[in-house]
Write a protein that holds these residues in place. Structure first.
Motif, short mmCIF file in Angstrom:
data_model
loop_
_atom_site.label_atom_id
_atom_site.label_comp_id
_atom_site.label_asym_id
_atom_site.label_seq_id
_atom_site.Cartn_x
_atom_site.Cartn_y
_atom_site.Cartn_z
N UNK A 59 0.87 -1.25 -0.04
CA UNK A 59 0.07 -0.22 -0.05
C UNK A 59 0.96 1.28 -0.09
N UNK A 60 1.76 1.27 0.74
CA UNK A 60 2.86 2.36 0.59
C UNK A 60 3.30 2.65 -0.64
N UNK A 61 3.83 1.62 -1.28
CA UNK A 61 4.40 1.74 -2.60
C UNK A 61 3.50 2.30 -3.60
N UNK A 62 1.96 1.58 -3.61
CA UNK A 62 1.10 2.00 -4.35
C UNK A 62 0.99 3.80 -4.32
N UNK A 63 0.74 3.93 -2.93
CA UNK A 63 0.66 5.26 -2.80
C UNK A 63 1.70 6.26 -3.45
N UNK A 64 2.70 5.67 -3.39
CA UNK A 64 3.99 6.59 -3.83
C UNK A 64 3.71 6.49 -5.52
N UNK A 65 3.54 5.56 -6.20
CA UNK A 65 3.15 5.67 -7.52
C UNK A 65 2.02 6.69 -7.94
N UNK A 66 0.93 6.46 -7.06
CA UNK A 66 -0.37 7.55 -7.18
C UNK A 66 0.39 8.96 -7.19
N UNK A 67 1.19 9.23 -6.05
CA UNK A 67 1.82 10.65 -5.81
C UNK A 67 2.54 10.80 -7.17
N UNK A 68 3.29 10.06 -8.03
CA UNK A 68 4.17 10.48 -9.20
C UNK A 68 2.92 10.58 -9.95
N UNK A 69 1.91 9.89 -10.17
CA UNK A 69 1.01 10.05 -11.32
C UNK A 69 0.38 11.36 -11.20
N UNK A 197 10.93 1.84 5.53
CA UNK A 197 10.62 1.98 4.00
C UNK A 197 9.65 3.20 4.09
N UNK A 198 8.84 3.54 5.25
CA UNK A 198 8.26 4.89 5.36
C UNK A 198 9.01 5.87 5.15
N UNK A 199 10.05 6.04 5.74
CA UNK A 199 10.96 7.03 5.85
C UNK A 199 11.52 6.98 4.64
N UNK A 200 12.07 6.00 3.89
CA UNK A 200 12.81 6.15 2.49
C UNK A 200 11.62 6.84 1.53
N UNK A 201 10.28 6.30 1.65
CA UNK A 201 9.21 6.77 0.75
C UNK A 201 8.95 8.27 0.91
N UNK A 202 8.97 8.83 2.19
CA UNK A 202 8.67 10.21 2.38
C UNK A 202 9.77 11.20 1.98
N UNK A 203 11.05 10.37 2.28
CA UNK A 203 12.25 11.18 1.67
C UNK A 203 12.36 11.36 0.21
N UNK A 204 11.87 10.31 -0.57
CA UNK A 204 11.72 10.16 -1.97
C UNK A 204 10.76 11.27 -2.48
N UNK A 205 9.67 11.47 -1.86
CA UNK A 205 8.81 12.55 -2.36
C UNK A 205 9.45 13.83 -1.96
N UNK A 206 10.00 14.24 -0.80
CA UNK A 206 10.45 15.29 -0.68
C UNK A 206 11.67 15.77 -1.24
N UNK A 207 12.46 14.74 -1.79
CA UNK A 207 13.73 15.35 -2.51
C UNK A 207 13.42 15.05 -4.15
N UNK A 208 12.20 14.46 -4.38
CA UNK A 208 12.25 14.32 -5.88
C UNK A 208 12.96 13.13 -6.41
N UNK A 209 13.20 12.10 -5.61
CA UNK A 209 13.95 10.96 -5.97
C UNK A 209 13.52 10.11 -7.07
N UNK A 210 12.33 10.41 -7.39
CA UNK A 210 11.66 9.75 -8.60
C UNK A 210 12.21 10.27 -9.84
#
Length: 213
Positions: A59-69, A197-210
């Protein structure tokens, strides 16, 4: 979904899972437990610890992809695993033949779609398969364009033996026994992994790591 909404959604999901994990631990730490109840409670806790492990990663990964969308970015601006997910149907067609014509069509389609606005179903990036083993987890992490952290490597045996194998033994009807120490070990390990993993996802969003660098 903006960054603040993503973080809020992830935090709420994480908090709910951690509360239930804590409740499971309390359930098996009774000072004078009935042996039968302790055994049943511990076996249930082992299965639920795995469920929260797989559930949060998925679910965390899915939310991350939806954020990128929702970010409305061009395909060419994103990391290559995300680009690959966007054109995955073309890869499937090309894989069915080694003829240069099909491979040429693949390259042409990839080039043509580079300027499209990225939007994919999360399952194109995320596949937890039948068991979220350490190998499958690392594939999920790489599939959403993130790095496999050192913690994930060092905890691989824990994931495979203490979480996945134990869950499968109970789920497949084996009469294995666990005690409060076993449960505490698994719950503590799962909490560490999902927190990381939650911290990694939040950092990825904050830093634009996608984004492609």
């Amino acid at each position: 979904m903006d960054a603040a909404q993503f973080v809020d959604k992830l935090d709420r999901q994480l908090a709910r899972r951690k509360v239930e994990l804590s409740n499971l631990l309390l359930m098996v730490k009774d000072e004078n437990p009935d042996p039968g109840r302790l055994s049943s409670g511990a076996r249930s806790a082992v299965v639920l610890a795995y469920a929260h492990w797989e559930g949060f990663v998925k679910q965390g990964s899915s939310s991350y992809v939806k954020f990128i969308n929702a970010a409305q970015l061009r395909v060419s601006d994103l990391k290559f695993p995300l680009q690959a997910a966007y054109v995955s149907s073309a890869f499937k067609r090309a894989s069915e033949s080694s003829k240069s014509r099909y491979l040429g069509e693949l390259l042409e389609e990839i080039d043509r779609r580079r300027n499209d606005i990225f939007s994919v179903a999360p399952e194109k990036c995320i596949d937890t398969e039948s068991n979220l083993s350490s190998t499958v987890f690392k594939d999920v992490v790489k599939g959403v364009g993130l790095d496999v952290l050192p913690l994930y490597e060092t905890r691989s045996i824990f994931i495979d033996q203490r979480i996945v194998l134990a869950r499968n033994q109970v789920a497949h009807g084996e009469l294995v026994s666990f005690d409060a120490v076993d449960v505490q070990d698994r719950i503590s390990g799962v909490r560490l992994l999902i927190d990381s993993y939650a911290t990694q996802l939040k950092d990825a969003v904050a830093l634009g790591m996608y984004k492609k660098t």
